[in-house]
Scaffold this active site. Sequence first.
Site, PDB file in Angstrom:
ATOM      1  N   ARG A   1      -1.146  -1.877  -7.005  1.00 25.31           N
ATOM      2  CA  ARG A   1      -1.548  -2.889  -6.136  1.00 25.31           C
ATOM      3  C   ARG A   1      -2.462  -4.170  -6.882  1.00 25.31           C
ATOM      4  O   ARG A   1      -2.053  -5.047  -6.683  1.00 25.31           O
ATOM      5  CB  ARG A   1      -1.881  -2.682  -4.833  1.00 25.31           C
ATOM      6  CG  ARG A   1      -2.235  -3.407  -3.647  1.00 25.31           C
ATOM      7  CD  ARG A   1      -2.796  -2.716  -2.621  1.00 25.31           C
ATOM      8  NE  ARG A   1      -3.440  -3.344  -1.470  1.00 25.31           N
ATOM      9  CZ  ARG A   1      -3.028  -4.248  -0.641  1.00 25.31           C
ATOM     10  NH1 ARG A   1      -1.808  -4.393  -0.591  1.00 25.31           N
ATOM     11  NH2 ARG A   1      -3.714  -5.011   0.218  1.00 25.31           N
TER      12      ARG A   1
ATOM     13  N   TYR B   1      -9.621 -10.924  -7.031  1.00 17.38           N
ATOM     14  CA  TYR B   1      -8.675 -10.662  -8.279  1.00 17.38           C
ATOM     15  C   TYR B   1      -8.776 -12.173  -9.254  1.00 17.38           C
ATOM     16  O   TYR B   1      -7.871 -12.541  -9.882  1.00 17.38           O
ATOM     17  CB  TYR B   1      -7.232 -10.887  -7.634  1.00 17.38           C
ATOM     18  CG  TYR B   1      -7.155  -9.488  -6.900  1.00 17.38           C
ATOM     19  CD1 TYR B   1      -7.042  -8.290  -7.527  1.00 17.38           C
ATOM     20  CD2 TYR B   1      -6.768  -9.463  -5.496  1.00 17.38           C
ATOM     21  CE1 TYR B   1      -6.835  -7.002  -7.042  1.00 17.38           C
ATOM     22  CE2 TYR B   1      -6.784  -8.191  -4.878  1.00 17.38           C
ATOM     23  CZ  TYR B   1      -6.872  -6.963  -5.689  1.00 17.38           C
ATOM     24  OH  TYR B   1      -6.616  -5.941  -5.011  1.00 17.38           O
TER      25      TYR B   1
ATOM     26  N   LYS C   1      -1.761  -2.851   7.934  1.00 20.26           N
ATOM     27  CA  LYS C   1      -3.008  -2.219   9.024  1.00 20.26           C
ATOM     28  C   LYS C   1      -2.863  -2.912  10.094  1.00 20.26           C
ATOM     29  O   LYS C   1      -2.772  -4.177  10.344  1.00 20.26           O
ATOM     30  CB  LYS C   1      -4.234  -2.725   8.255  1.00 20.26           C
ATOM     31  CG  LYS C   1      -4.609  -1.543   6.900  1.00 20.26           C
ATOM     32  CD  LYS C   1      -5.730  -1.839   6.533  1.00 20.26           C
ATOM     33  CE  LYS C   1      -6.061  -0.939   5.244  1.00 20.26           C
ATOM     34  NZ  LYS C   1      -7.341  -0.935   4.573  1.00 20.26           N
TER      35      LYS C   1
ATOM     36  N   HIS D   1      -2.695   2.368  -5.681  1.00 21.69           N
ATOM     37  CA  HIS D   1      -3.708   1.191  -5.304  1.00 21.69           C
ATOM     38  C   HIS D   1      -3.889   0.291  -6.720  1.00 21.69           C
ATOM     39  O   HIS D   1      -4.019  -0.638  -6.593  1.00 21.69           O
ATOM     40  CB  HIS D   1      -4.872   1.844  -4.585  1.00 21.69           C
ATOM     41  CG  HIS D   1      -5.370   0.827  -3.795  1.00 21.69           C
ATOM     42  ND1 HIS D   1      -4.838   0.527  -2.525  1.00 21.69           N
ATOM     43  CD2 HIS D   1      -6.627   0.079  -3.874  1.00 21.69           C
ATOM     44  CE1 HIS D   1      -5.723  -0.319  -2.029  1.00 21.69           C
ATOM     45  NE2 HIS D   1      -6.629  -0.804  -2.765  1.00 21.69           N
TER      46      HIS D   1
ATOM     47  N   HIS E   1      -3.985  -9.143   3.503  1.00 17.85           N
ATOM     48  CA  HIS E   1      -5.532  -9.128   3.712  1.00 17.85           C
ATOM     49  C   HIS E   1      -5.782 -10.267   4.780  1.00 17.85           C
ATOM     50  O   HIS E   1      -5.283 -11.225   4.787  1.00 17.85           O
ATOM     51  CB  HIS E   1      -6.231  -9.725   2.397  1.00 17.85           C
ATOM     52  CG  HIS E   1      -6.395  -8.553   1.286  1.00 17.85           C
ATOM     53  ND1 HIS E   1      -6.797  -9.295  -0.202  1.00 17.85           N
ATOM     54  CD2 HIS E   1      -6.303  -7.568   1.320  1.00 17.85           C
ATOM     55  CE1 HIS E   1      -6.676  -8.099  -0.878  1.00 17.85           C
ATOM     56  NE2 HIS E   1      -6.478  -6.980  -0.082  1.00 17.85           N
TER      57      HIS E   1
ATOM     58  N   ARG F   1       0.980  -1.158  -0.143  1.00 21.85           N
ATOM     59  CA  ARG F   1      -0.034  -0.078   0.105  1.00 21.85           C
ATOM     60  C   ARG F   1       0.771   1.227   0.039  1.00 21.85           C
ATOM     61  O   ARG F   1       2.247   1.272   0.423  1.00 21.85           O
ATOM     62  CB  ARG F   1      -1.061  -0.002   1.119  1.00 21.85           C
ATOM     63  CG  ARG F   1      -2.017  -1.139   1.447  1.00 21.85           C
ATOM     64  CD  ARG F   1      -2.515  -1.051   2.676  1.00 21.85           C
ATOM     65  NE  ARG F   1      -3.634  -2.233   2.917  1.00 21.85           N
ATOM     66  CZ  ARG F   1      -3.348  -3.262   3.340  1.00 21.85           C
ATOM     67  NH1 ARG F   1      -2.095  -3.243   3.758  1.00 21.85           N
ATOM     68  NH2 ARG F   1      -4.075  -4.323   3.445  1.00 21.85           N
TER      69      ARG F   1
END
Length: 309
Positions: free
Chosen positions: A258, A290, A186, A255, A281, A162
């Site tokens: 990404r 994806y 995150k 992004h 994730h 990110r």
Amino acid sequence: MKKLFTEYLEEYTNHLGTVKNYSKHTIVSYSEDLGQFRRYILDSSEKKTTGDIRIDFDDLKSDFLKGYIANLSDPSAYNKSYSRKSISRKISVLKSFYKFLLKRKYIQRNYASALIFPKLRKKLPSFFTERELDELLNEKFIKEISILDKAVIELFYSTGIRLSELINLKLKDIDFKTMVIKVLGKGSKERMVPFGTRAMNAMENYLQIRSICNTEKSEFLFIGMNGKKLYPMKVNRLVKKNLSMVTDQLKKSPHVLRHSFATHLVDKGADIRAVKDMLGHESLSTTQVYTHVTPDRLKKIYKQSHPRA
């Protein structure tokens, strides 16, 4: 038990910061959503007030919560109609908040568990083609793309990290021997992500000219002329400027790089769980977007499989 709404909110946001390790941005977003819920409670109260009120959340059961969510879909209520994605986020915040209230024994049961997420329309992620990225990062473009820009874009595309993860990447987080970077994602969760030879070469070239900047005490990989780490707007502009040379696609952001990283990996047969781990994730369902079939792959499958292709 009755306490002021702001007292509950303060406890909850402290919990998000200290226990959940949520970012300040996420905590502010949660606070804003709960602030909107608070306004709905005040509007529904017999005591018309714009101030704070004492609340027993055992009085705000499932039907009340469902009424609030239904209210979000009414354009006349807020002079706008919230999208399904926005409503899903607000439901998620309520579920988290009520789960916290139950854990602290402020309520007898989790009334938010009855809330159902609206079905979201799945949008295919935007991505750049392999040809576009190869054209940009190929040696023939070396005069048109700076050493810094090339290193940034190569690392984005090679790792799928990110924007926030790239600008906070430190020199000590890069292992050139094993070709792996340590990323702080995150929720302050660390993960290891491999990078390719081209990204390694681009970073090594950048490190040779990095000393031109004021690097005194700088621990970050990518820095500006003042020796401070790059700021998000500069990186966004950098990516957009360079990609504009090879694509007409409207979205040109870190992004989308990404998305390109993940799409090309899955397209080449990479294990979806491995891609999930590299992206950081929490849920496999987030990564499964994806698994869409790209037009090039569709044509290849058709030519290989159809008897009259």
